[in-house]
Structures are given as structure tokens and as C-alpha cells.
Motif scaffolding. Sequence first.
Motif, short mmCIF file in Angstrom:
data_model
loop_
_atom_site.label_atom_id
_atom_site.label_comp_id
_atom_site.label_asym_id
_atom_site.label_seq_id
_atom_site.Cartn_x
_atom_site.Cartn_y
_atom_site.Cartn_z
N ILE A 1 50.61 38.25 49.09
CA ILE A 1 49.45 39.13 48.97
C ILE A 1 48.22 38.27 48.69
O ILE A 1 48.24 37.40 47.81
N ALA A 2 47.15 38.51 49.46
CA ALA A 2 45.89 37.81 49.25
C ALA A 2 44.86 38.79 48.71
O ALA A 2 44.83 39.95 49.10
N ALA A 3 44.02 38.31 47.81
CA ALA A 3 42.97 39.13 47.22
C ALA A 3 41.61 38.56 47.59
O ALA A 3 41.40 37.34 47.50
N LEU A 4 40.70 39.43 47.99
CA LEU A 4 39.31 39.05 48.29
C LEU A 4 38.41 39.97 47.48
O LEU A 4 37.95 41.00 47.96
N PRO A 5 38.17 39.64 46.20
CA PRO A 5 37.32 40.51 45.38
C PRO A 5 35.86 40.41 45.83
O PRO A 5 35.36 39.33 46.13
N THR A 6 35.20 41.57 45.89
CA THR A 6 33.80 41.60 46.34
C THR A 6 32.84 41.96 45.22
O THR A 6 31.64 41.76 45.37
N THR A 7 33.34 42.47 44.12
CA THR A 7 32.50 42.79 42.96
C THR A 7 33.02 42.04 41.75
O THR A 7 34.16 41.55 41.75
N MET A 8 32.19 41.98 40.73
CA MET A 8 32.60 41.29 39.52
C MET A 8 33.75 42.01 38.82
O MET A 8 34.65 41.37 38.28
N PHE B 1 36.87 41.14 40.65
CA PHE B 1 37.21 39.75 40.36
C PHE B 1 37.89 39.63 39.00
O PHE B 1 38.90 38.94 38.86
N MET B 2 37.35 40.30 37.99
CA MET B 2 37.95 40.24 36.66
C MET B 2 39.32 40.91 36.65
O MET B 2 40.24 40.44 35.98
N PHE B 3 39.49 42.00 37.40
CA PHE B 3 40.79 42.64 37.51
C PHE B 3 41.80 41.72 38.18
O PHE B 3 42.95 41.63 37.76
N THR B 4 41.36 41.01 39.22
CA THR B 4 42.23 40.05 39.90
C THR B 4 42.64 38.93 38.96
O THR B 4 43.79 38.53 38.94
N CYS B 5 41.70 38.44 38.17
CA CYS B 5 42.01 37.34 37.25
C CYS B 5 42.91 37.78 36.10
O CYS B 5 43.68 36.98 35.58
N SER B 6 42.82 39.03 35.70
CA SER B 6 43.56 39.45 34.51
C SER B 6 44.91 40.09 34.82
O SER B 6 45.92 39.71 34.24
N THR B 7 44.96 41.07 35.73
CA THR B 7 46.20 41.82 35.87
C THR B 7 46.75 41.95 37.28
O THR B 7 47.92 42.27 37.44
N THR C 1 41.20 34.50 48.01
CA THR C 1 40.43 33.98 49.12
C THR C 1 38.95 34.10 48.84
O THR C 1 38.53 34.83 47.94
N PHE C 2 38.17 33.38 49.57
CA PHE C 2 36.73 33.28 49.38
C PHE C 2 36.04 33.59 50.69
O PHE C 2 36.41 33.06 51.73
N ASP C 3 35.06 34.46 50.64
CA ASP C 3 34.29 34.83 51.83
C ASP C 3 33.06 33.93 51.92
O ASP C 3 32.14 34.05 51.11
N PRO C 4 33.00 33.01 52.88
CA PRO C 4 31.87 32.08 52.94
C PRO C 4 30.56 32.73 53.37
O PRO C 4 29.51 32.11 53.29
N GLU C 5 30.60 33.98 53.83
CA GLU C 5 29.35 34.64 54.19
C GLU C 5 28.54 34.96 52.95
O GLU C 5 27.32 35.02 53.00
N ASN C 6 29.20 35.18 51.83
CA ASN C 6 28.53 35.46 50.57
C ASN C 6 28.74 34.29 49.64
O ASN C 6 29.85 33.83 49.48
N HIS D 1 47.06 30.68 44.55
CA HIS D 1 46.54 29.63 45.42
C HIS D 1 45.15 30.07 45.87
O HIS D 1 44.86 31.26 45.90
N PHE D 2 44.32 29.12 46.23
CA PHE D 2 42.95 29.40 46.61
C PHE D 2 42.77 29.06 48.09
O PHE D 2 43.05 27.94 48.51
N GLU D 3 42.29 30.03 48.85
CA GLU D 3 42.15 29.86 50.29
C GLU D 3 40.70 29.63 50.66
O GLU D 3 39.80 30.32 50.18
N LEU D 4 40.48 28.63 51.50
CA LEU D 4 39.17 28.35 52.07
C LEU D 4 39.29 28.44 53.60
O LEU D 4 40.19 27.84 54.18
#
Length: 120
Positions: free
Chosen positions: A13-20, A23-29, A36-41, A61-64
Motif C-alpha cells: 500500500i502506498a500513501a500520498l498525503p495531500t494535506t497536513m 500526513f500526520m495520520f499517515t505518520c501516526s496510525t 510517495t511524494f508528488d513533485p508537482e507540489n 519506504h519513500f518513493e521518488l
Amino acid sequence: MTKSPNYKKFHIIAALPTTMQAFMFTCSTFEADILTFDPENKLGLRLNRKLYNQLLDRGYHFELLYSPAIEDSTKRKNLIHASHLYHSFGKSKNIIFSSGAQNHLYIRSPYDIINLYPFK
């Protein structure tokens, strides 16, 4: 989302958080494998060393994506900024490079990708 039957069908499962908040939900639970990281933003989600190490401990893991860097100079700057953050926070542990190409012209050979990454 984790109670969805579609969520249980996949092994990675990959996560692409778009709001803070996301992002905090992804980091915590949130249980995922890839952040993953969206290079457009630009990385406005304020990743710091503590969150980076917390995600590493949870097995993330961190995807670029490299193909947006080929398309546009702004996306290239954002990708270099994100990769520099990943390197300075954790010596580039658990980094995944993928194409993310929408067009077959942006797919490169493995030797080209090795030269894209500045922190070998």
C-alpha cells in the motif's frame, strides 16, 4: 479506508498525503508500506527528522518519481529538494525510485536513473 475490502486485497500500500492532517495520520496510525511524494507540489508537508525516523521504524519506504523531473524544471527542483531532505534526515534509507511515467518517452534505462540520484 483500512476497513475497505479493496484495501485487504493488496500486499503493498502506498500513501500520498495531500494535506497536513492526512500526513500526520499517515505518520501516526495509517498502515502502509510506501510514502510517495508528488513533485508537482513542493514538499509543504514539513517532514522532519523525527517523523522520518518514525516512518522508518514502522517499515515505510519513500518513493521518488523521476519522470516528472524530466518533464519540467520546477518538478526537477522539487524532486532534488525532497531527495536532499531524505538524504540529510536518514542517509537515504529505504528510498525507491520509480518512473511514474505517463508517456513511454519518459522511461529511462537503469544506468540513466543511477546518474539522476545525486547522493550515491
